[in-house]
Design a protein around this motif. Structure first.
Motif, short mmCIF file in Angstrom:
data_model
loop_
_atom_site.label_atom_id
_atom_site.label_comp_id
_atom_site.label_asym_id
_atom_site.label_seq_id
_atom_site.Cartn_x
_atom_site.Cartn_y
_atom_site.Cartn_z
N ARG A 82 7.75 -9.00 16.23
CA ARG A 82 9.02 -8.51 15.72
C ARG A 82 7.83 -7.54 16.27
O ARG A 82 6.70 -6.70 15.58
CB ARG A 82 8.44 -8.51 13.48
N ASP A 114 0.68 4.65 1.72
CA ASP A 114 0.31 5.71 3.34
C ASP A 114 -0.96 6.86 2.67
O ASP A 114 -1.30 6.97 3.53
CB ASP A 114 1.16 6.25 4.47
N TRP A 149 9.84 4.26 10.28
CA TRP A 149 9.85 2.88 10.62
C TRP A 149 11.38 2.52 11.75
O TRP A 149 12.24 2.70 11.26
CB TRP A 149 9.51 2.45 9.28
N HIS A 161 0.59 -1.22 0.42
CA HIS A 161 0.30 -0.01 0.07
C HIS A 161 0.92 1.14 -0.09
O HIS A 161 2.16 1.37 -0.42
CB HIS A 161 -1.11 0.00 1.03
N ALA A 216 4.92 -5.31 4.41
CA ALA A 216 6.01 -6.67 5.50
C ALA A 216 6.05 -7.65 4.66
O ALA A 216 5.45 -8.03 3.58
CB ALA A 216 5.36 -6.40 6.55
#
Ligand SMILES: O=C(O)CCC(=O)C(=O)O
Length: 308
Positions: free
Chosen positions: A230, A139, A156, A137, A221
């Protein structure tokens, strides 16, 4: 730490940048990890007292303890996001000047902490009922169109070393230059044909480092095939004068050269604004596009619905 000219150019050209050793794992991230260790411990003790958990798994390290607990009680791994836990250590981290210095290199000295901010405890894929791998995707696609025209920088930030096995982030370098791509099947998942035409690049990153990316870059991811959680945060930053695309949730000014008096330093105000917003925005469609039943994004039943 300020970014070099070369790093700034890489970010704008490729839509992402990995920077190592920005944060001190103990000094900067330690309090956030400790807050979540405490949260996990409290959950374990409550479940154990209720007879739902066979043991406390106290001997397990941070990255594995919650995975062990969730093997017995999957819902224990839900509801950990920033806006739900609202821990003072997290508020302090959102005000971390090392992060702001890096962000300032990209957007200048007027910085708003964007309300779309997450802590993710991504469970191993082996825990199929709760494991959730973020689909491709952009943001910008999860925010209202009012935020389409300006840069929103995502930082991140891993709380554990994030390898490919542990489900690191991946990007399609340069994809931010394609502009906003409408989803193929509803939800915000980008057409798989677009992804197939690109060259995904996994971005492992160690604790202390961070990935910076652009609000239009395609990212997802990698599945977490390890037996650990994670743990990571994705925090966004923008010019306070521009709309956030989440007008119903509270952002706050963390740095302002022109109006230093507008910087918010009060934890209780931050916490209370979130409580108020969550109470008064039930039913507001936070997403640009309606969710698709095909998009595997659902949270486990006992977990409050997250806003991505
Ligand atoms: O951490 C993840 O799994 C997804 C992160 C993400 O999509 C984002 O930061 O926008």
């Amino acid at each position: 730490m300020r970014l070099s000219e070369g790093q700034i150019e890489h970010y704008h050209d490729q839509g992402y940048l990995v920077v190592e050793d920005v944060l001190d794992p103990q000094e900067d991230l330690g309090p956030v990890v400790a807050a979540y260790e405490e949260e996990v411990d409290q959950r374990a003790r409550a479940l154990h007292r209720e007879g739902k958990l066979s043991r406390l798994y106290e001997d397990e390290p941070f990255e594995r303890r919650l995975a062990r607990i969730a093997t017995e009680v999957p819902a224990a791994a839900g509801g950990l996001d920033i806006y739900l836990i609202r821990h003072p250590a997290m508020f302090r981290f959102l005000r971390n000047t090392k992060v702001h210095d890096v962000v300032e290199s990209l957007i200048g000295p007027e910085i708003l902490c964007h309300p779309c901010q997450h802590l993710r405890a991504v469970a191993p894929t082996a825990l199929a009922s709760i494991s959730r791998t973020t689909d491709w995707h952009q943001d910008a696609g999860v925010l209202w169109p009012e935020a389409d025209d300006h840069l929103i920088v995502t930082t991140w930030i891993p709380l554990v070393d994030v390898t490919q096995e542990r489900g690191c982030l991946q990007v399609i370098p340069g994809s931010h230059r394609q502009g906003l791509l409408a989803p193929a099947e509803g939800g915000d998942r980008v057409d798989p044909a677009v992804i197939a035409a690109g060259e995904p690049l996994p971005l492992p990153v160690r604790v202390g480092g961070m990935i910076l990316f652009h609000n239009y870059v395609l990212h997802a991811a990698v599945p977490n095939t390890s037996d650990t959680i994670r743990w990571s945060m994705d925090l966004r930053w923008q010019d306070p004068a521009k709309p956030t695309g989440r007008p119903f949730y509270p952002g706050f000014i963390v740095r302002s050269r022109s109006r230093p008096d507008t910087v918010q330093a009060d934890y209780e105000q931050w916490r209370d604004r979130w409580v108020f917003a969550l109470e008064h925005t039930r039913g507001v469609p936070s997403r640009r596009w309606p969710a698709s039943p095909a998009t595997p994004k659902s949270a486990p039943a006992a977990v409050p619905a997250a806003t991505r």
